[in-house]
Motif scaffolding. Structure first.
Motif, PDB file in Angstrom:
ATOM      1  N   GLN A  56       0.833  -1.191   0.000  1.00  8.24           N
ATOM      2  CA  GLN A  56       0.000   0.000   0.000  1.00  8.24           C
ATOM      3  C   GLN A  56       0.877   1.254   0.000  1.00  8.24           C
ATOM      4  O   GLN A  56       2.053   1.201   0.331  1.00  8.24           O
ATOM      5  N   HIS A  57       0.258   2.369  -0.350  1.00  5.93           N
ATOM      6  CA  HIS A  57       0.922   3.673  -0.347  1.00  5.93           C
ATOM      7  C   HIS A  57       0.237   4.511   0.724  1.00  5.93           C
ATOM      8  O   HIS A  57      -0.948   4.819   0.609  1.00  5.93           O
ATOM      9  N   VAL A  58       0.990   4.845   1.761  1.00  2.00           N
ATOM     10  CA  VAL A  58       0.472   5.581   2.916  1.00  2.00           C
ATOM     11  C   VAL A  58       0.932   7.028   2.812  1.00  2.00           C
ATOM     12  O   VAL A  58       2.097   7.294   2.490  1.00  2.00           O
ATOM     13  N   TYR A  59       0.007   7.951   3.102  1.00  3.13           N
ATOM     14  CA  TYR A  59       0.335   9.374   3.082  1.00  3.13           C
ATOM     15  C   TYR A  59      -0.073   9.993   4.403  1.00  3.13           C
ATOM     16  O   TYR A  59      -1.202   9.822   4.852  1.00  3.13           O
ATOM     17  N   THR A  60       0.851  10.711   5.001  1.00  7.30           N
ATOM     18  CA  THR A  60       0.605  11.382   6.265  1.00  7.30           C
ATOM     19  C   THR A  60       0.525  12.886   6.027  1.00  7.30           C
ATOM     20  O   THR A  60       0.809  13.375   4.929  1.00  7.30           O
ATOM     21  N   VAL A  61       0.187  13.617   7.069  1.00  4.99           N
ATOM     22  CA  VAL A  61       0.092  15.069   6.950  1.00  4.99           C
ATOM     23  C   VAL A  61       1.422  15.673   6.492  1.00  4.99           C
ATOM     24  O   VAL A  61       1.437  16.702   5.818  1.00  4.99           O
ATOM     25  N   GLU A  62       2.517  15.008   6.777  1.00  4.17           N
ATOM     26  CA  GLU A  62       3.824  15.511   6.338  1.00  4.17           C
ATOM     27  C   GLU A  62       3.957  15.516   4.818  1.00  4.17           C
ATOM     28  O   GLU A  62       4.815  16.209   4.270  1.00  4.17           O
ATOM     29  N   SER A  63       3.122  14.758   4.127  1.00  4.20           N
ATOM     30  CA  SER A  63       3.209  14.676   2.663  1.00  4.20           C
ATOM     31  C   SER A  63       2.523  15.842   1.954  1.00  4.20           C
ATOM     32  O   SER A  63       2.677  15.999   0.741  1.00  4.20           O
ATOM     33  N   LEU A  64       1.765  16.646   2.665  1.00  6.92           N
ATOM     34  CA  LEU A  64       0.956  17.676   2.015  1.00  6.92           C
ATOM     35  C   LEU A  64       1.761  18.858   1.501  1.00  6.92           C
ATOM     36  O   LEU A  64       1.560  19.302   0.376  1.00  6.92           O
ATOM     37  N   ALA A  65       2.636  19.395   2.303  1.00  9.48           N
ATOM     38  CA  ALA A  65       3.438  20.556   1.891  1.00  9.48           C
ATOM     39  C   ALA A  65       4.544  20.098   0.941  1.00  9.48           C
ATOM     40  O   ALA A  65       5.013  18.967   1.018  1.00  9.48           O
ATOM     41  N   GLN A  66       4.916  20.974   0.043  1.00  8.97           N
ATOM     42  CA  GLN A  66       6.038  20.721  -0.862  1.00  8.97           C
ATOM     43  C   GLN A  66       7.175  21.638  -0.440  1.00  8.97           C
ATOM     44  O   GLN A  66       7.144  22.828  -0.732  1.00  8.97           O
ATOM     45  N   GLY A  67       8.124  21.086   0.291  1.00  8.56           N
ATOM     46  CA  GLY A  67       9.196  21.914   0.842  1.00  8.56           C
ATOM     47  C   GLY A  67       8.602  22.879   1.854  1.00  8.56           C
ATOM     48  O   GLY A  67       7.880  22.479   2.754  1.00  8.56           O
ATOM     49  N   ASN A  68       8.864  24.161   1.678  1.00  6.36           N
ATOM     50  CA  ASN A  68       8.314  25.181   2.577  1.00  6.36           C
ATOM     51  C   ASN A  68       6.980  25.745   2.082  1.00  6.36           C
ATOM     52  O   ASN A  68       6.466  26.687   2.669  1.00  6.36           O
ATOM     53  N   ARG A  69       6.452  25.184   1.003  1.00  3.41           N
ATOM     54  CA  ARG A  69       5.199  25.677   0.416  1.00  3.41           C
ATOM     55  C   ARG A  69       4.037  24.805   0.888  1.00  3.41           C
ATOM     56  O   ARG A  69       3.998  23.605   0.622  1.00  3.41           O
ATOM     57  N   LEU A  70       3.115  25.421   1.593  1.00  7.49           N
ATOM     58  CA  LEU A  70       1.963  24.693   2.091  1.00  7.49           C
ATOM     59  C   LEU A  70       1.041  24.276   0.953  1.00  7.49           C
ATOM     60  O   LEU A  70       0.939  24.971  -0.063  1.00  7.49           O
ATOM     61  N   ALA A  71       0.357  23.166   1.149  1.00  9.95           N
ATOM     62  CA  ALA A  71      -0.689  22.757   0.216  1.00  9.95           C
ATOM     63  C   ALA A  71      -1.833  23.762   0.317  1.00  9.95           C
ATOM     64  O   ALA A  71      -2.000  24.416   1.363  1.00  9.95           O
ATOM     65  N   PRO A  72      -2.631  23.927  -0.731  1.00  8.12           N
ATOM     66  CA  PRO A  72      -3.745  24.867  -0.668  1.00  8.12           C
ATOM     67  C   PRO A  72      -4.659  24.642   0.543  1.00  8.12           C
ATOM     68  O   PRO A  72      -5.122  25.610   1.147  1.00  8.12           O
TER      69      PRO A  72
END
Length: 175
Positions: free
Chosen positions: A79-95
């Motif tokens: 499986q592919h697990v995604y945590t809250v840490e996966s949302l931002a790209q570097g220092n750029r927050l996800a929308p």
């Protein structure tokens, strides 16, 4: 598990998990083995949903939400697990994260990762349900309504999610 190993991905990183860790909850594994502490455990029995993470059975599948406190690592093979840490790209927050900031949706912040991950899954599924701007609140209630906030920040959470969902439906920056 007789020395068998489990292969899975966490936030895009391929991992091999030893049989010794197979019966660990995903939340414990994330915290203790990967030092990913964004996923929170509150009730520990899957009721509050603070521990919500995203799961894909293949990289191109839609994100599904799951409760990390009651999901064992052994059930996540391939499986592919995604945590809250996966949302931002570097220092750029996800929308969605940016919207939470702009709506002052954080209070104590403990439940926020669960809200973010449940809402992220909802946003991916919007097109599948033929959602419209008029039905966004129904989608939010369905996908995020079971998440508990002890500080009662529901109005602000819903506002933040609504902003991004509407932008996504219009094809804007939140998509």
């Amino acid at each position: 598990m007789n020395g068998a190993v489990i292969r899975l991905h966490v936030n895009g990183q391929a991992l091999t998990v030893s049989a010794d860790d197979a019966d660990m909850s995903l939340a414990d594994y994330l915290h203790e083995r990967l030092d990913l502490t964004g996923t929170k455990v509150c009730c520990g029995i899957g009721v509050c949903r603070a521990c919500t993470v995203g799961i894909r059975n293949r990289p191109d599948a839609l994100l599904e939400k799951t409760l990390a406190c009651v999901t064992t690592v052994s059930t996540l093979a391939n499986q592919h697990v995604y945590t809250v840490e996966s949302l931002a790209q570097g220092n750029r927050l996800a929308p969605l994260q940016q919207s939470f900031l702009e709506a002052f949706a954080f209070q104590c912040g403990y439940c926020t990762p669960g809200f973010l991950m449940a809402a992220t899954a909802m946003l991916e599924h919007l097109g599948q349900y033929g959602a419209s701007a008029e039905r966004i609140d129904d989608a939010i209630d369905t996908w995020v309504g079971g998440n508990l906030c002890r500080c009662t920040g529901y109005v602000r959470y819903k506002e933040a999610i609504r902003r991004v969902a509407r932008a996504k439906l219009k094809g804007g920056a939140g998509s």
